[in-house]
Design an enzyme around this catalytic site. Sequence first.
Site, PDB file in Angstrom:
ATOM      1  N   SER A 138      59.878  43.119  54.487  1.00 44.01           N
ATOM      2  CA  SER A 138      59.618  43.259  55.930  1.00 44.01           C
ATOM      3  C   SER A 138      59.276  44.618  56.260  1.00 44.01           C
ATOM      4  CB  SER A 138      60.682  42.579  56.907  1.00 44.01           C
ATOM      5  OG  SER A 138      60.486  42.584  58.160  1.00 44.01           O
ATOM      6  N   TYR A 151      69.893  41.484  59.037  1.00 44.12           N
ATOM      7  CA  TYR A 151      68.576  41.328  58.378  1.00 44.12           C
ATOM      8  C   TYR A 151      67.594  42.707  57.855  1.00 44.12           C
ATOM      9  CZ  TYR A 151      63.692  39.517  58.350  1.00 44.12           C
ATOM     10  OH  TYR A 151      62.423  39.171  58.072  1.00 44.12           O
TER      11      TYR A 151
HETATM   12  P1  NDP Z   1      60.210  30.273  57.533  1.00 43.97           P
HETATM   13  O1  NDP Z   1      61.580  30.005  58.552  1.00 43.97           O
HETATM   14  O2  NDP Z   1      59.237  29.666  58.305  1.00 43.97           O
HETATM   15  O3  NDP Z   1      60.414  29.936  55.986  1.00 43.97           O
HETATM   16  C1  NDP Z   1      61.447  30.351  55.600  1.00 43.97           C
HETATM   17  C2  NDP Z   1      61.783  29.764  54.097  1.00 43.97           C
HETATM   18  O4  NDP Z   1      62.808  30.168  53.261  1.00 43.97           O
HETATM   19  C3  NDP Z   1      61.634  28.096  54.278  1.00 43.97           C
HETATM   20  O5  NDP Z   1      60.815  27.569  53.164  1.00 43.97           O
HETATM   21  C4  NDP Z   1      63.039  27.742  53.786  1.00 43.97           C
HETATM   22  O6  NDP Z   1      63.223  26.663  53.220  1.00 43.97           O
HETATM   23  C5  NDP Z   1      63.388  28.908  52.840  1.00 43.97           C
HETATM   24  N1  NDP Z   1      64.949  29.234  52.732  1.00 43.97           N
HETATM   25  C6  NDP Z   1      65.533  29.648  53.811  1.00 43.97           C
HETATM   26  N2  NDP Z   1      66.965  29.646  53.339  1.00 43.97           N
HETATM   27  C7  NDP Z   1      66.756  29.185  51.993  1.00 43.97           C
HETATM   28  C8  NDP Z   1      67.937  28.835  51.068  1.00 43.97           C
HETATM   29  N3  NDP Z   1      68.950  29.207  51.155  1.00 43.97           N
HETATM   30  N4  NDP Z   1      67.552  28.366  49.796  1.00 43.97           N
HETATM   31  C9  NDP Z   1      66.242  28.174  49.613  1.00 43.97           C
HETATM   32  N5  NDP Z   1      65.284  28.567  50.439  1.00 43.97           N
HETATM   33  C10 NDP Z   1      65.546  29.085  51.744  1.00 43.97           C
HETATM   34  O7  NDP Z   1      59.957  31.953  57.764  1.00 43.97           O
HETATM   35  P2  NDP Z   1      58.817  32.740  57.170  1.00 43.97           P
HETATM   36  O8  NDP Z   1      57.808  32.062  56.501  1.00 43.97           O
HETATM   37  O9  NDP Z   1      58.289  33.679  58.285  1.00 43.97           O
HETATM   38  O10 NDP Z   1      59.653  33.682  56.233  1.00 43.97           O
HETATM   39  C11 NDP Z   1      59.503  33.783  54.972  1.00 43.97           C
HETATM   40  C12 NDP Z   1      59.950  35.430  54.482  1.00 43.97           C
HETATM   41  O11 NDP Z   1      59.112  36.190  55.267  1.00 43.97           O
HETATM   42  C13 NDP Z   1      61.170  35.632  54.689  1.00 43.97           C
HETATM   43  O12 NDP Z   1      61.773  36.220  53.764  1.00 43.97           O
HETATM   44  C14 NDP Z   1      61.492  36.518  56.110  1.00 43.97           C
HETATM   45  O13 NDP Z   1      62.185  37.209  56.065  1.00 43.97           O
HETATM   46  C15 NDP Z   1      59.624  37.012  55.744  1.00 43.97           C
HETATM   47  N6  NDP Z   1      59.314  37.876  56.845  1.00 43.97           N
HETATM   48  C16 NDP Z   1      58.837  37.104  57.959  1.00 43.97           C
HETATM   49  C17 NDP Z   1      58.376  37.573  58.874  1.00 43.97           C
HETATM   50  C18 NDP Z   1      57.772  36.835  60.110  1.00 43.97           C
HETATM   51  O14 NDP Z   1      57.507  37.331  61.256  1.00 43.97           O
HETATM   52  N7  NDP Z   1      57.617  35.497  60.011  1.00 43.97           N
HETATM   53  C19 NDP Z   1      58.101  39.014  59.236  1.00 43.97           C
HETATM   54  C20 NDP Z   1      58.515  39.692  58.104  1.00 43.97           C
HETATM   55  C21 NDP Z   1      59.054  39.159  57.030  1.00 43.97           C
HETATM   56  P3  NDP Z   1      64.346  25.495  53.305  1.00 43.97           P
HETATM   57  O15 NDP Z   1      65.009  25.505  54.516  1.00 43.97           O
HETATM   58  O16 NDP Z   1      63.526  24.090  53.267  1.00 43.97           O
HETATM   59  O17 NDP Z   1      65.302  25.812  52.345  1.00 43.97           O
END
Ligand code: NDP
Length: 262
Positions: A138, A151
């Site tokens: 990020s 975070y």
């Molecule tokens: P979402 O919340 O939409 O997606 C997060 C994903 O992570 C889901 O598929 C969730 O699946 C999975 N996840 C969370 N916890 C677990 C776990 N314990 N085990 C397995 N899977 C897990 O957020 P984003 O798509 O935005 O996030 C994706 C990545 O991008 C993250 O690493 C985030 O930090 C990063 N990011 C996002 C930004 C933004 O503004 N959106 C900016 C910068 C970085 P499930 O709950 O089904 O397990």
Amino acid sequence: MHKNRPVVWITGASSGIGEALAEQYARQQARLVLSARSVDKLEALATRLDCESLVLPMDVTDFGSFAGKVEAVLAHFGQIDILINNAGVSQRGWAEACGFAVDQRLMDVNFFGPVALSRAVLPHMRARKQGVIAVTSSVMGKVQTPRRTAYAASKHAIQGWFDCLRCEVWKDGIQVTLLLPGYVHTHLSYHALDADGQPHGKMDRIQANGMPAERCARKMIRAIEKGKEEVIIAGLQERLAAWLKRFTPRLYSAIAKRIPVE
Ligand code: NDP
């Protein structure tokens, strides 16, 4: 027959950026491994995608399960070309209010998860003398703001671990790519942990105004294809923040103290 159809393993594929990555790779006829905890969402995605895929439910904090997961992928596809450690969770709260449990949870999901899964995949890539390990870090892996202590720590830790890993594995033909999005329009703020360690449950304004996930995913894939070591994928505001932090850190610090983040 499968030579030009890489096997791409995406964690966090049930939502947001991971789901968009799966959709883009499916258009390229990649063979996909879709991982997250929400089996129903992964299955719905696999049904929707017009490509070969394996739904592999996993919790990225269940570190002891990873050897078995790697074996399952290899039994199914015979190889892993690209691992994208994308699963992650954010934070909404002041450091003291959030407490140590939130610190630990975010480090487990965002840092130890990618580290442990990459460790499990590395021997296979090393034996083949090829492979890509990508991680969704990020812009918060570079800068600071209020209300994001754990975070930012988890994303800064990713930067350090994978930058160092790259220094060791490049000789074996393994690429390590750090992907640094700014704000992206996903459900990240819904799932972010508040002071009680519970999901924030709201779409923050800044999140809603973020870059579309499809655009972010396209840029991520391009960076991986180009062999980039690190790429910032963000709007002007976040890119400016990263630039100020790098070149005028005291000025950035003065600004960061006053950023009204939700
Ligand atoms: P979402 O919340 O939409 O997606 C997060 C994903 O992570 C889901 O598929 C969730 O699946 C999975 N996840 C969370 N916890 C677990 C776990 N314990 N085990 C397995 N899977 C897990 O957020 P984003 O798509 O935005 O996030 C994706 C990545 O991008 C993250 O690493 C985030 O930090 C990063 N990011 C996002 C930004 C933004 O503004 N959106 C900016 C910068 C970085 P499930 O709950 O089904 O397990």
